[in-house]
Design an enzyme around this catalytic site. Sequence first.
Site, short mmCIF file in Angstrom:
data_model
loop_
_atom_site.label_atom_id
_atom_site.label_comp_id
_atom_site.label_asym_id
_atom_site.label_seq_id
_atom_site.Cartn_x
_atom_site.Cartn_y
_atom_site.Cartn_z
CB SER A 168 -0.95 -0.01 1.20
OG SER A 168 -0.25 -0.29 2.39
CD GLU B 190 0.57 7.47 5.39
OE1 GLU B 190 0.37 6.36 5.94
OE2 GLU B 190 1.00 8.46 6.02
CG HIS C 284 -4.63 8.60 6.94
ND1 HIS C 284 -3.43 8.46 7.57
CD2 HIS C 284 -4.57 7.79 5.84
CE1 HIS C 284 -2.66 7.62 6.91
NE2 HIS C 284 -3.33 7.20 5.85
CG ASP D 71 0.58 13.95 17.10
OD1 ASP D 71 0.66 13.32 18.16
OD2 ASP D 71 1.01 13.52 16.00
CG ASN E 65 -3.35 2.61 22.88
OD1 ASN E 65 -4.51 2.87 23.22
ND2 ASN E 65 -2.75 3.24 21.89
CG PHE F 184 8.53 13.43 9.53
CD1 PHE F 184 7.59 14.20 10.20
CD2 PHE F 184 8.10 12.33 8.78
CE1 PHE F 184 6.24 13.87 10.15
CE2 PHE F 184 6.76 12.00 8.73
CZ PHE F 184 5.83 12.76 9.42
CG HIS G 246 1.44 1.80 4.72
ND1 HIS G 246 0.25 1.89 4.01
CD2 HIS G 246 1.66 3.03 5.23
CE1 HIS G 246 -0.24 3.12 4.12
NE2 HIS G 246 0.60 3.83 4.84
P1 FAD Z 1 -3.69 6.26 20.23
O1 FAD Z 1 -3.50 4.87 19.82
O2 FAD Z 1 -5.05 6.70 20.67
O3 FAD Z 1 -2.75 6.55 21.47
C1 FAD Z 1 -1.47 7.08 21.46
C2 FAD Z 1 -0.93 7.02 22.90
O4 FAD Z 1 -1.82 7.69 23.79
C3 FAD Z 1 -0.85 5.60 23.45
O5 FAD Z 1 0.30 4.93 23.08
C4 FAD Z 1 -0.88 5.90 24.94
O6 FAD Z 1 0.36 6.39 25.37
C5 FAD Z 1 -1.90 7.01 25.00
N1 FAD Z 1 -3.26 6.45 25.24
C6 FAD Z 1 -4.23 6.23 24.31
N2 FAD Z 1 -5.33 5.71 24.88
C7 FAD Z 1 -5.05 5.60 26.20
C8 FAD Z 1 -5.80 5.13 27.33
N3 FAD Z 1 -7.05 4.69 27.22
N4 FAD Z 1 -5.17 5.17 28.54
C9 FAD Z 1 -3.92 5.60 28.66
N5 FAD Z 1 -3.16 6.06 27.64
C10 FAD Z 1 -3.72 6.07 26.43
N6 FAD Z 1 -1.50 11.96 12.33
C11 FAD Z 1 -2.33 12.84 11.70
O7 FAD Z 1 -2.58 13.95 12.24
N7 FAD Z 1 -2.89 12.56 10.48
C12 FAD Z 1 -2.68 11.38 9.85
O8 FAD Z 1 -3.22 11.15 8.76
C13 FAD Z 1 -1.81 10.41 10.47
N8 FAD Z 1 -1.57 9.22 9.89
C14 FAD Z 1 -0.77 8.29 10.53
C15 FAD Z 1 -0.59 7.03 9.94
C16 FAD Z 1 0.22 6.07 10.55
C17 FAD Z 1 0.39 4.73 9.90
C18 FAD Z 1 0.86 6.39 11.79
C19 FAD Z 1 1.76 5.38 12.44
C20 FAD Z 1 0.67 7.63 12.39
C21 FAD Z 1 -0.15 8.59 11.78
N9 FAD Z 1 -0.39 9.84 12.38
C22 FAD Z 1 -1.23 10.76 11.75
C23 FAD Z 1 0.25 10.21 13.65
C24 FAD Z 1 -0.64 9.92 14.89
O9 FAD Z 1 -1.78 10.74 14.87
C25 FAD Z 1 0.22 10.21 16.14
O10 FAD Z 1 1.26 9.28 16.21
C26 FAD Z 1 -0.53 10.33 17.46
O11 FAD Z 1 0.38 10.84 18.45
C27 FAD Z 1 -1.07 9.03 18.04
O12 FAD Z 1 -2.11 8.54 17.31
P2 FAD Z 1 -2.66 7.04 17.60
O13 FAD Z 1 -3.79 6.82 16.71
O14 FAD Z 1 -1.55 6.08 17.62
O15 FAD Z 1 -3.18 7.27 19.13
#
Ligand code: FAD
Length: 302
Positions: A22, A24, A84, A116, A171, A226, A276
């Site tokens: 895939s 991105e 996304h 973020d 998580n 980055f 990916h």
């Molecule tokens: P989550 O999985 O919700 O959590 C991240 C962290 O928060 C966890 O590791 C933990 O430390 C804490 N946490 C979460 N839930 C709990 C809980 N219930 N209790 C305690 N702690 C908790 N960002 C963008 O803005 N746009 C994009 O399109 C984008 N695409 C991405 C694609 C990929 C493949 C990746 C790997 C990242 C991408 N990101 C993107 C970045 C991402 O948004 C950040 O890395 C963000 O900081 C975490 O998102 P997540 O979905 O992993 O968060």
Amino acid sequence: MLDDNARASRQVAEKRPQLQISFEFFPPKTDAMEERFWDSVHKLAPLNPHFVSVTYGAGGSTRERTLRMVSRIKSETGVDAAAHLTCVGATRDEVDAVVRGYQEAGINRIVALRGDPPEGVGQPFTPHPEGYRNAAELVGGIRRIGDFDISVAAYPERHPQSPDWQSDIDNLKRKLDAGATRAITQMFFSNTDYLRYLERARAAGITAPIVPGIQPIHSFKQIAGFAGRCGASIPAWLSDRFEGLDEDPETHALVASAVAAEQVTELLDEGVTEFHIYTMNRSPLALSLARILGRRPATGEH
Ligand code: FAD
């Protein structure tokens, strides 16, 4: 040497049927960037990717563009496209409305992320008071709306906000248990980190695919910056390889291609069958990687 090469090609060929790739992209901001975006999409689409995905800007800033790009990729190239989506700065109702918009546009793949804070990666995340608090909750919300194929993020070097490995893997498990189909990893440059992460996840009972996110290094300076911001480390051997190449784009490109090739062939040898590729809207390194993975364009023009 010839025998080794022949064996390597045969191994790739043997693995080809199950391989899934895939790509991105990010939504372009200017006309010039849009031109490069479409040029890259049209060069990579004939490689029959499993899907391509388009990121979602900080704070939902690219909502319209993400949807527009994903819809157009799907209609123009016939390739399955994933949008996304993050939960930053929006109520659940607002996020749900975006999901319904994807659904109405015929987009059935979502990469669901927490996102973020607007202050930047690494700053503490404060959810919207009426919003989804994390990606696991977002996945649950998307599932309630429709039968989407949902990908979530995974972190071979741990998410910078995870206090320890156990909470990081817990998580990831919550996100998959909430209904995600697969995880896609953050970029990483040491395959050992990825393979250890895989072991940790499997030991925790996670069976879903954890697809390695491969970042070809089109600009070491840019990617290193980055990577630093998102918690991915740059091994010393990698910095050494690119040292002094900022002003030498040809050698830089050759080294970048070799580095990415080494990374994926090693992963292939470890039995990895899904990749990916973070394209940064540029096709050359992604094209060369796909070739190394045994992909040829369906039209045969390359
Ligand atoms: P989550 O999985 O919700 O959590 C991240 C962290 O928060 C966890 O590791 C933990 O430390 C804490 N946490 C979460 N839930 C709990 C809980 N219930 N209790 C305690 N702690 C908790 N960002 C963008 O803005 N746009 C994009 O399109 C984008 N695409 C991405 C694609 C990929 C493949 C990746 C790997 C990242 C991408 N990101 C993107 C970045 C991402 O948004 C950040 O890395 C963000 O900081 C975490 O998102 P997540 O979905 O992993 O968060």
